[in-house]
Design an enzyme around this catalytic site. Sequence first.
Site, PDB file in Angstrom:
ATOM      1  N   ASP A  53     -22.942 113.890  52.365  1.00  0.00           N
ATOM      2  CA  ASP A  53     -23.695 112.689  52.024  1.00  0.00           C
ATOM      3  C   ASP A  53     -25.133 112.952  52.479  1.00  0.00           C
ATOM      4  OD1 ASP A  53     -24.994 110.245  51.976  1.00  0.00           O
ATOM      5  OD2 ASP A  53     -23.468 109.156  53.116  1.00  0.00           O
TER       6      ASP A  53
ATOM      7  N   TRP B  55     -22.134 105.249  58.404  1.00  0.00           N
ATOM      8  CA  TRP B  55     -21.857 105.695  57.033  1.00  0.00           C
ATOM      9  C   TRP B  55     -20.691 106.666  57.010  1.00  0.00           C
ATOM     10  CZ3 TRP B  55     -23.581 102.237  54.099  1.00  0.00           C
ATOM     11  CH2 TRP B  55     -24.829 101.639  54.322  1.00  0.00           C
TER      12      TRP B  55
ATOM     13  N   LYS C 116     -33.417 106.040  49.363  1.00  0.00           N
ATOM     14  CA  LYS C 116     -34.052 106.389  50.634  1.00  0.00           C
ATOM     15  C   LYS C 116     -35.206 107.362  50.404  1.00  0.00           C
ATOM     16  CE  LYS C 116     -30.647 104.142  52.675  1.00  0.00           C
ATOM     17  NZ  LYS C 116     -29.311 104.681  52.772  1.00  0.00           N
TER      18      LYS C 116
HETATM   19  C1  LIG Z   1     -27.892 104.044  52.860  1.00  0.00           C
HETATM   20  C2  LIG Z   1     -26.827 105.040  53.058  1.00  0.00           C
HETATM   21  C3  LIG Z   1     -25.579 104.935  52.412  1.00  0.00           C
HETATM   22  C4  LIG Z   1     -25.218 103.775  51.532  1.00  0.00           C
HETATM   23  O1  LIG Z   1     -25.803 103.889  50.309  1.00  0.00           O
HETATM   24  P1  LIG Z   1     -25.526 102.843  49.132  1.00  0.00           P
HETATM   25  O2  LIG Z   1     -26.231 103.483  47.992  1.00  0.00           O
HETATM   26  O3  LIG Z   1     -26.114 101.543  49.565  1.00  0.00           O
HETATM   27  O4  LIG Z   1     -24.065 102.737  48.941  1.00  0.00           O
HETATM   28  C5  LIG Z   1     -24.658 105.940  52.613  1.00  0.00           C
HETATM   29  N1  LIG Z   1     -24.923 106.986  53.405  1.00  0.00           N
HETATM   30  C6  LIG Z   1     -26.109 107.122  54.033  1.00  0.00           C
HETATM   31  C7  LIG Z   1     -26.360 108.317  54.906  1.00  0.00           C
HETATM   32  C8  LIG Z   1     -27.086 106.152  53.888  1.00  0.00           C
HETATM   33  O5  LIG Z   1     -28.264 106.279  54.520  1.00  0.00           O
END
Ligand SMILES: *Cc1c(COP(=O)(O)O)cnc(C)c1O
Length: 356
Positions: A166, A99, A190
């Site tokens: 993030d 990511w 998540k």
């Molecule tokens: C799942 C995830 C993403 C991607 O998220 P989307 O909403 O599918 O774009 C980005 N960063 C992390 C840390 C993730 O676990």
Amino acid sequence: MKKHNFNAGPSILPQVAIENTAKAVLDLNGIGMSILEISHRSKDFQAVIDEATALFKELLNIPEGYQVLFLGGGASLQFCMVPFNLMSKKAAYLETGVWAKKAIKEAKLFGEVNVVASSADKNFTYIPKGYTVPADADYFHITTNNTIYGTEIRTDLDCNVPLIADMSSDILSRPVNVSKYAMIYGGAQKNLGPAGVTFVIVREDILGKVERAIPTMLDYRTHIKEGSMFNTPPCLPIFTVKETLKWIKSIGGVAAIEKMNIEKANILYNAIDNSKMFVGTAEKDSRSLMNICFVMKEQYKDREDAFMEFAKSRGMVGIKGHRSVGGFRASTYNALPKESVEALVACMHDFEKENA
Ligand SMILES: *Cc1c(COP(=O)(O)O)cnc(C)c1O
């Protein structure tokens, strides 16, 4: 049979949030209409998004000067919105996994990217330390929880430039000192809600400094000005987020959640560390409380498929590791009950008794 849901994302949500969403789909608060069929401009929906925002601010103790937004496009769209809005010339990134790499790739479209440190040399099994962030960087971007590799930054870093995180997979898993961040964002799917909504917590004073033109939809100021309703927001996912936030509050807030998360993770990590067959993949001081990655030791490698089948027969779901790590990954998000972790540990013990 009751399933033990270890999915990495979309993933387990509090049962009460799901039940209340189901009710609202049939009839929102007795108004005689579904949440699915009312205007996002209605006072009934306004109350939903207002409550979600207020709970977010309360649970994370978000200070004055920050805005909470609910957007579309996933965390992946933030990978480009962040540099679009905030990078004038140069930004710093910490490369801790897939990511982070995706965020870096987008940032390179907008200027100079300084990757201050990377754990790619050991397949992202650790969080790098001892790096320097250049003082002339417009911001420093980190991924606090590396969902695929099971590593996590569990402290709020001190940073000499605006810090952007993030937090897709560890938001609300622990108390966070929001004032140390200029921005926190993530996909909801998540730890917070269903897929389809992205949360952004942004300190307003960092905006409006770049000179480039920003398309209206990609400009954070648009969404701040319009209260996340410049366009039609993801109404139903926002409703479920609100219900998840209510649940977190009802059990004592993020401090209580963190205690539970530590307890759950300790149970599983202890089982892994005391096992003859299994071994953890992340370095101990970098281990995540949210995604616990482990594999079979070399001499038992050929038993991985058998364990997967065995675990499946006991109701375990979603424990297959990501293809870039292999083995197993148990995601132990906020809503996962301790009983599920104990069931997985019992499963590992029983399998070991017969196979090691
Ligand atoms: C799942 C995830 C993403 C991607 O998220 P989307 O909403 O599918 O774009 C980005 N960063 C992390 C840390 C993730 O676990």
